[in-house]
Design a protein around this motif. Structure first.
Motif, PDB file in Angstrom:
ATOM      1  N   LYS A   4      21.138  35.719  91.111  1.00  0.00           N
ATOM      2  CA  LYS A   4      21.991  36.296  90.071  1.00  0.00           C
ATOM      3  C   LYS A   4      21.836  37.812  90.076  1.00  0.00           C
ATOM      4  O   LYS A   4      20.754  38.333  90.278  1.00  0.00           O
ATOM      5  N   SER A   6      22.249  41.456  88.041  1.00  0.00           N
ATOM      6  CA  SER A   6      22.223  42.050  86.710  1.00  0.00           C
ATOM      7  C   SER A   6      22.450  43.540  86.811  1.00  0.00           C
ATOM      8  O   SER A   6      22.197  44.151  87.855  1.00  0.00           O
ATOM      9  N   SER A  63      18.561  39.587  88.965  1.00  0.00           N
ATOM     10  CA  SER A  63      18.009  39.185  87.665  1.00  0.00           C
ATOM     11  C   SER A  63      16.511  38.946  87.725  1.00  0.00           C
ATOM     12  O   SER A  63      15.790  39.307  86.791  1.00  0.00           O
ATOM     13  N   TYR A  66      14.163  41.945  87.111  1.00  0.00           N
ATOM     14  CA  TYR A  66      14.240  42.688  85.847  1.00  0.00           C
ATOM     15  C   TYR A  66      12.878  43.166  85.345  1.00  0.00           C
ATOM     16  O   TYR A  66      12.736  44.329  84.967  1.00  0.00           O
ATOM     17  N   LYS A  86      19.505  44.688  79.791  1.00  0.00           N
ATOM     18  CA  LYS A  86      19.887  43.895  80.976  1.00  0.00           C
ATOM     19  C   LYS A  86      21.163  43.130  80.663  1.00  0.00           C
ATOM     20  O   LYS A  86      21.227  42.390  79.688  1.00  0.00           O
ATOM     21  N   ASP A  88      23.755  40.443  82.435  1.00  0.00           N
ATOM     22  CA  ASP A  88      23.962  39.550  83.568  1.00  0.00           C
ATOM     23  C   ASP A  88      25.419  39.604  84.009  1.00  0.00           C
ATOM     24  O   ASP A  88      26.328  39.618  83.184  1.00  0.00           O
TER      25      ASP A  88
END
Length: 105
Positions: A4, A6, A63, A66, A86, A88
């Protein structure tokens, strides 16, 4: 795409600190791209309405990176309470999202 993506946003009033954060994140493969722009921020701080010229960093990362990105920002930041947000990414151009992933992994 399994990883993912971000976007992490932070601001500082010092352009050199902003550049140092951006460089550190890129050099350490914690971000694929960091964009910096100048903004005028309006906010309440310690009970007073303020405005300040700041430099916003938009950090493109994975992600699962982070927590490392947050630690790096806190290590290099000059604010006692920096904005670190953050967001997404729900979707986007696959070519770009794959590039972000490839640059970090």
């Amino acid at each position: 795409m399994s990883s993912k993506i971000s976007i992490v946003i932070t601001t500082t009033d010092n352009p050199e600190i902003a550049k140092n954060i951006a460089s550190y994140l890129i050099e350490n493969k914690l971000a694929a791209c960091v964009q910096m722009d100048e903004v005028l921020s309006f906010f309440r701080w310690e009970g007073k309405i303020q405005q300040a010229k700041e430099f916003r960093l938009m950090i493109k990362t994975l992600s699962d990176k982070y927590s490392e990105v947050e630690k790096a920002i806190l290590k290099h930041h000059n604010y006692s309470l920096p904005q670190i947000i953050k967001l997404d990414v729900a979707s986007g151009f696959d070519g770009y999202l794959n590039w972000v992933k490839d640059e970090i992994e």
